[in-house]
Design a protein around this motif. Structure first.
Motif, PDB file in Angstrom:
ATOM      1  N   ILE A 211       0.811  -1.216   0.000  1.00 42.75           N
ATOM      2  CA  ILE A 211       0.000   0.000   0.000  1.00 42.75           C
ATOM      3  C   ILE A 211       0.846   1.269   0.000  1.00 42.75           C
ATOM      4  O   ILE A 211       0.418   2.318  -0.464  1.00 42.75           O
ATOM      5  CB  ILE A 211      -0.952  -0.016   1.230  1.00 42.75           C
ATOM      6  CG1 ILE A 211      -1.960   1.135   1.140  1.00 42.75           C
ATOM      7  CG2 ILE A 211      -0.161   0.081   2.527  1.00 42.75           C
ATOM      8  CD1 ILE A 211      -2.864   1.070  -0.044  1.00 42.75           C
ATOM      9  N   LYS A 214       1.114   3.128  -3.333  1.00 47.31           N
ATOM     10  CA  LYS A 214      -0.059   3.916  -3.708  1.00 47.31           C
ATOM     11  C   LYS A 214      -0.093   5.231  -2.930  1.00 47.31           C
ATOM     12  O   LYS A 214      -0.338   6.303  -3.490  1.00 47.31           O
ATOM     13  CB  LYS A 214      -1.321   3.113  -3.437  1.00 47.31           C
ATOM     14  CG  LYS A 214      -2.606   3.834  -3.817  1.00 47.31           C
ATOM     15  CD  LYS A 214      -3.826   2.947  -3.565  1.00 47.31           C
ATOM     16  CE  LYS A 214      -5.114   3.665  -3.971  1.00 47.31           C
ATOM     17  NZ  LYS A 214      -6.307   2.800  -3.736  1.00 47.31           N
ATOM     18  N   LEU A 215       0.184   5.173  -1.616  1.00 43.99           N
ATOM     19  CA  LEU A 215       0.191   6.376  -0.793  1.00 43.99           C
ATOM     20  C   LEU A 215       1.266   7.347  -1.265  1.00 43.99           C
ATOM     21  O   LEU A 215       1.058   8.568  -1.289  1.00 43.99           O
ATOM     22  CB  LEU A 215       0.418   6.007   0.676  1.00 43.99           C
ATOM     23  CG  LEU A 215      -0.573   5.016   1.305  1.00 43.99           C
ATOM     24  CD1 LEU A 215      -0.219   4.787   2.770  1.00 43.99           C
ATOM     25  CD2 LEU A 215      -2.002   5.509   1.174  1.00 43.99           C
ATOM     26  N   SER A 660      -3.457   7.756   3.953  1.00 39.52           N
ATOM     27  CA  SER A 660      -4.133   6.476   4.237  1.00 39.52           C
ATOM     28  C   SER A 660      -5.499   6.705   4.866  1.00 39.52           C
ATOM     29  O   SER A 660      -6.451   5.953   4.613  1.00 39.52           O
ATOM     30  CB  SER A 660      -3.257   5.606   5.150  1.00 39.52           C
ATOM     31  OG  SER A 660      -3.262   6.086   6.487  1.00 39.52           O
ATOM     32  N   LYS A 661      -5.622   7.751   5.696  1.00 35.79           N
ATOM     33  CA  LYS A 661      -6.909   8.048   6.312  1.00 35.79           C
ATOM     34  C   LYS A 661      -7.895   8.594   5.274  1.00 35.79           C
ATOM     35  O   LYS A 661      -9.088   8.283   5.317  1.00 35.79           O
ATOM     36  CB  LYS A 661      -6.726   9.061   7.445  1.00 35.79           C
ATOM     37  CG  LYS A 661      -6.063   8.468   8.676  1.00 35.79           C
ATOM     38  CD  LYS A 661      -6.869   7.305   9.228  1.00 35.79           C
ATOM     39  CE  LYS A 661      -6.247   6.667  10.430  1.00 35.79           C
ATOM     40  NZ  LYS A 661      -7.026   5.485  10.913  1.00 35.79           N
ATOM     41  N   LEU A 663      -7.910   7.768   2.149  1.00 37.57           N
ATOM     42  CA  LEU A 663      -8.275   6.625   1.307  1.00 37.57           C
ATOM     43  C   LEU A 663      -8.979   5.522   2.084  1.00 37.57           C
ATOM     44  O   LEU A 663      -9.433   4.538   1.493  1.00 37.57           O
ATOM     45  CB  LEU A 663      -7.019   6.049   0.640  1.00 37.57           C
ATOM     46  CG  LEU A 663      -6.264   6.980  -0.315  1.00 37.57           C
ATOM     47  CD1 LEU A 663      -5.018   6.279  -0.861  1.00 37.57           C
ATOM     48  CD2 LEU A 663      -7.156   7.446  -1.450  1.00 37.57           C
ATOM     49  N   GLU A 664      -9.029   5.695   3.431  1.00 36.69           N
ATOM     50  CA  GLU A 664      -9.685   4.732   4.319  1.00 36.69           C
ATOM     51  C   GLU A 664      -9.073   3.343   4.180  1.00 36.69           C
ATOM     52  O   GLU A 664      -9.771   2.330   4.048  1.00 36.69           O
ATOM     53  CB  GLU A 664     -11.196   4.687   4.043  1.00 36.69           C
ATOM     54  CG  GLU A 664     -11.893   6.012   4.336  1.00 36.69           C
ATOM     55  CD  GLU A 664     -13.395   5.947   4.111  1.00 36.69           C
ATOM     56  OE1 GLU A 664     -13.849   4.993   3.447  1.00 36.69           O
ATOM     57  OE2 GLU A 664     -14.104   6.825   4.601  1.00 36.69           O
ATOM     58  N   VAL A 665      -7.739   3.317   4.215  1.00 36.65           N
ATOM     59  CA  VAL A 665      -7.028   2.049   4.200  1.00 36.65           C
ATOM     60  C   VAL A 665      -6.216   1.924   5.485  1.00 36.65           C
ATOM     61  O   VAL A 665      -5.761   2.921   6.039  1.00 36.65           O
ATOM     62  CB  VAL A 665      -6.090   1.933   2.972  1.00 36.65           C
ATOM     63  CG1 VAL A 665      -6.902   1.937   1.696  1.00 36.65           C
ATOM     64  CG2 VAL A 665      -5.051   3.032   2.957  1.00 36.65           C
ATOM     65  N   GLU A 666      -6.058   0.720   5.962  1.00 36.12           N
ATOM     66  CA  GLU A 666      -5.318   0.470   7.189  1.00 36.12           C
ATOM     67  C   GLU A 666      -3.929  -0.071   6.860  1.00 36.12           C
ATOM     68  O   GLU A 666      -3.760  -0.834   5.908  1.00 36.12           O
ATOM     69  CB  GLU A 666      -6.063  -0.543   8.074  1.00 36.12           C
ATOM     70  CG  GLU A 666      -7.385  -0.020   8.625  1.00 36.12           C
ATOM     71  CD  GLU A 666      -7.196   1.112   9.612  1.00 36.12           C
ATOM     72  OE1 GLU A 666      -6.154   1.134  10.299  1.00 36.12           O
ATOM     73  OE2 GLU A 666      -8.088   1.975   9.687  1.00 36.12           O
ATOM     74  N   SER A 667      -2.961   0.346   7.646  1.00 39.80           N
ATOM     75  CA  SER A 667      -1.591  -0.133   7.462  1.00 39.80           C
ATOM     76  C   SER A 667      -1.027  -0.543   8.819  1.00 39.80           C
ATOM     77  O   SER A 667      -0.867   0.303   9.699  1.00 39.80           O
ATOM     78  CB  SER A 667      -0.710   0.963   6.847  1.00 39.80           C
ATOM     79  OG  SER A 667       0.663   0.625   6.968  1.00 39.80           O
ATOM     80  N   LYS A 671       0.404   2.026  11.754  1.00 39.27           N
ATOM     81  CA  LYS A 671      -0.194   1.932  13.081  1.00 39.27           C
ATOM     82  C   LYS A 671       0.873   1.670  14.133  1.00 39.27           C
ATOM     83  O   LYS A 671       0.855   2.263  15.214  1.00 39.27           O
ATOM     84  CB  LYS A 671      -1.241   0.820  13.086  1.00 39.27           C
ATOM     85  CG  LYS A 671      -2.015   0.712  14.398  1.00 39.27           C
ATOM     86  CD  LYS A 671      -3.080  -0.364  14.300  1.00 39.27           C
ATOM     87  CE  LYS A 671      -3.861  -0.468  15.615  1.00 39.27           C
ATOM     88  NZ  LYS A 671      -4.901  -1.534  15.535  1.00 39.27           N
TER      89      LYS A 671
END
Length: 770
Positions: A211, A214-215, A660-661, A663-667, A671
């Motif tokens: 990910i 992409k970020l 990431s926030k 795009l609402e994706v978790e990493s 974290k």
């Protein structure tokens, strides 16, 4: 009184005899002068914008160019690209007027081309950062010598104003994802066990090859589109979206030059300092303040100065906002629970110190009682932001409360006249500790924590400030404090009785009380915020340690950078205090880039931890300890330079997290990284930012620095200032509720670490002589 007078400046009535018009010439004259001052500022800003817009060129060169091109054309010589003739070929006439017009347009085109060529050449030149890594005391490399010559040639066409370099500063570069992952893994190596480090390697690899790509693409786009890919998000998400109280958690403080005490007259000191602050504001408005140049050549960004005055942070339910007024003709003063509006201009000029002293004396002599709810009103700015936003909307959005609140929020700045002294005594350290706590939080209700800064003045004439953090970083307010202290050092401003020099030229307008209609329900809301503020105050502890055994002179004699030396002392002190290492934060600037703010340096490194462990090894030799210390300091200095040149770790990771926030994706990697607490948060208070600061001439003029609260509940906040060749100040804070931290104990650990490092070099020099 002033508002009532203004209300009747113009009035009329209709009678049986006709119109009855009443004009107050005095007030109309004040209005006229206010308009004149406003238009003067607009014209000055326009001229400054033109000057900065063409820097490093100058519009005078355009006039010269018009004369040269016109002379060439009229005498039959061909101008570059034959531009005047091409313009004449499409003009309706060939008369002398059209020929001069064509030459003028051509000259403008040549001139603008030259201006943009110089500007972008300067921007390309400033992108080079190799000069930062040149070894001290050696001849620079060929590349750096060429660079130095180019800076002098390209940047020497015009005298810069404060904001002249803004368009020539490069953008903050975006590091590659691989470089940031590599630096991060190296930075946490001394903090985690082997198994944890291997886990982090796996997470970092998955992020970099997954990910993270992409970020990073979104960040690349933002770095191309925006002026600075970090600063707007940093201001919004780190500061303005925070719902926690500003007091202690975000705001910071600064202290007077405590070695000097020019007067014990509170009103006189207030008059002098307020006048100096207003003069500094005028320098900013006119851009007459010199831009700060590193080594006299490389400019740093001046963007943050724009919001130093006339600025307030306004609470919101989900997010605050920063409101900046173009101008303000008054200040707000708080004394014994009452708020006053004090006008600072007369006939277009700033009031003199003696005139301001008269106004302050009137406030000090005023015996009126606070109105219901007025005394502790500012507790709202010390509490939870959402609560303050709700109360502000419900009770301060209209009527007299709105008018009075506007008078505070639109003031140039807020002044607090405390009714107790600020004390300093080398034989009683607790007095300086109380001094710092008074500035950090006061009573929880007597500082307007939303204001860009609040000037606080004790009953004995000593002073300090409390500053809101979202609009700028500490160097800006430190520069302002440095200026006003130097004004008192360079010029005699008080007579033998402690009053300001000079006589008032007129009787200044009296301060006017602000009126409030604070309902009982609102008073309960104020009390709720005050309860939160009191809990924060009860939990915070502060120790200001004054180290006068040695300072910068000894450190340089050890061939070590003072900042790196102190950071190593803090690492040694923390290890002895906690029995382990911790994630350490040190702020460094990124103002070599446009709209730059700060980057994080991580002083706890493999090199520093190895040296600390060796210092605790009784069998290690003196030579080995010195060698490892020098290696750790060199590595730290490189990390600082990396941060300043856009090669940091933490701002890049922060921006990746923000994307990431969105795009609402978790990493899992992000974290893990962002959950690590900064148990040791450190910062050096800058000084000597101007050419005027000469410690040989004014050795006692320097401020005692300032401080802030701890970032982690179980950590320390440590701010320090290298105040001279033989003087250091450490401002150490912690939370009393944490059983493992104690700022007084940690101050003793710092003292012992500095003593051990001094003794280490004394022994090393003795061995070298033998």
């Amino acid at each position: 009184m002033a508002e009532a007078h203004a209300a009747v400046a113009f009035s009329f009535s209709i009678t049986h005899e006709g119109w009855d018009v009443n004009l107050d010439r005095e007030v109309l004259h004040v209005v006229w002068q206010s308009g004149i001052r406003s238009w003067k500022k607009r014209i000055a800003r326009l001229l400054n914008n033109v000057h900065n817009g063409v820097y490093p060129g100058h519009y005078s060169y355009l006039c010269v160019l018009i004369g040269i091109i016109s002379t060439m054309h009229l005498n039959g010589f061909r101008a570059p690209f034959n531009l005047p003739q091409k313009i004449l070929s499409i003009s309706p006439s060939q008369t002398i007027h059209w020929q001069i017009g064509a030459c003028t347009i051509s000259s403008l085109a040549y001139w603008l081309s030259g201006v943009y060529f110089l500007r972008y050449s300067l921007k390309m030149i400033f992108m080079y950062k190799g000069w930062m890594y040149e070894p001290q005391g050696r001849q620079p490399s060929l590349a750096t010598r060429i660079w130095l010559r180019l800076v002098k040639i390209v940047g020497g066409w015009n005298t810069p104003k404060l904001y002249s370099y803004q368009s020539s500063l490069p953008r903050l570069p975006l590091p590659s994802l691989h470089d940031t992952m590599t630096r991060y893994l190296k930075s946490v190596r001394p903090l985690v066990a082997d198994a944890k480090h291997e886990k982090l390697k796996v997470l970092a690899s998955e992020f970099e090859n997954g990910i993270g790509k992409k970020l990073q693409r979104y960040l690349v786009l933002k770095s191309w589109w925006s002026t600075n890919y970090v600063s707007d998000w940093w201001e919004e998400y780190v500061y303005l979206r925070g719902r926690y109280p500003l007091m202690i958690n975000s705001n910071f403080y600064g202290i007077d030059a405590i070695m000097l005490h020019p007067t014990t007259n509170q009103a006189a000191r207030a008059g002098s300092i307020i006048n100096s602050l207003l003069m500094f504001r005028r320098l900013l408005d006119r851009q007459e303040l010199d831009p700060i140049l590193i080594s006299g050549l490389v400019p740093i960004c001046s963007w943050q100065y724009e919001r130093l005055f006339n600025t307030t942070r306004i609470p919101g339910k989900k997010m605050d906002k920063i409101v900046h007024c173009a101008d303000s003709s008054h200040i707000a003063v708080y004394h014994k629970g009452r708020y006053f509006k004090v006008f600072i201009y007369h006939r277009g000029r700033i009031l003199k110190p003696a005139e301001i002293q008269m106004q302050i004396e009137q406030i000090l002599k005023d015996q009126s009682e606070p109105q219901p709810g007025e005394e502790k009103l500012a507790a709202l700015t010390a509490g939870v932001r959402t609560h303050w936003a709700h109360v502000r909307e419900q009770y301060f959005s209209k009527g007299v409360n709105k008018s009075s609140l506007d008078a505070i929020e639109k003031a140039a700045f807020v002044v607090v006249l405390d009714d107790f002294p600020y004390e300093f005594d080398m034989n009683d350290p607790s007095k300086l500790d109380r001094y710092g706590k008074v500035l950090l939080h006061g009573r929880g209700y007597d500082r307007w924590f939303d204001k860009s800064f609040t000037l606080c003045i004790g009953s004995n004439g000593r002073l300090g400030f409390n500053a809101e953090h979202s609009w700028s970083d500490a160097p800006i307010i430190a520069h302002c404090l440095e200026y006003i202290l130097l004004e008192e050092a360079d010029f005699t401003r008080f007579d033998h009785n402690g009053n300001t020099l000079g006589n008032p030229e007129f009787t200044p307008p009296p301060p006017s009380r602000l009126n409030w209609e604070i309902r009982f329900e609102c008073q309960n809301d104020i009390g709720a915020s005050l309860d939160i503020a009191n809990k924060l105050i009860e939990d915070i502890d502060l120790r200001i340690y004054v180290h006068d055994r040695y300072g910068k002179g000894f450190m340089k004699g050890c061939h070590l950078g003072p900042d790196a030396y102190i950071q190593m002392a803090l690492q040694l002190a923390y290890f002895r205090d906690a029995g382990k290492f911790c994630l350490t934060y040190e702020a460094t600037m990124t103002r070599l880039f446009r709209e730059g703010r700060t980057e994080t340096v991580r002083p706890c490194t493999e090199e520093s931890s190895t040296w600390v462990k060796t210092m605790e090894d009784k069998n290690a030799s003196v030579e080995e300890k010195v060698r490892l210390l020098r290696q750790a300091c060199r590595n730290h200095q490189k990390l600082v330079k990396d941060g300043m040149s856009g090669k940091g770790i933490d701002r890049h990771i922060f921006c990746l997290f923000v994307v990431s926030k969105y795009l609402e994706v978790e990493s899992p990697f992000l974290k893990e990284v962002l959950s690590e607490p900064w148990r040791l948060s450190t910062s050096q208070t800058p000084h000597g930012q101007t050419k005027r600061m000469d410690l040989k001439k004014h050795p006692k003029c320097i401020s005692a620095g300032g401080g802030f609260g701890p970032v982690a509940d179980d950590g320390y906040g440590v701010s320090y200032i290298i105040a001279g060749e033989d003087l250091l100040f450490f401002h150490i804070s912690n939370k009393k509720s944490c059983p493992t931290t104690d700022c007084h104990r940690f101050a003793k650990q710092i003292e012992q670490a500095l003593a051990d490092m001094q003794e280490l070099h004394i022994q090393y020099n003795q061995i070298a002589r033998d």
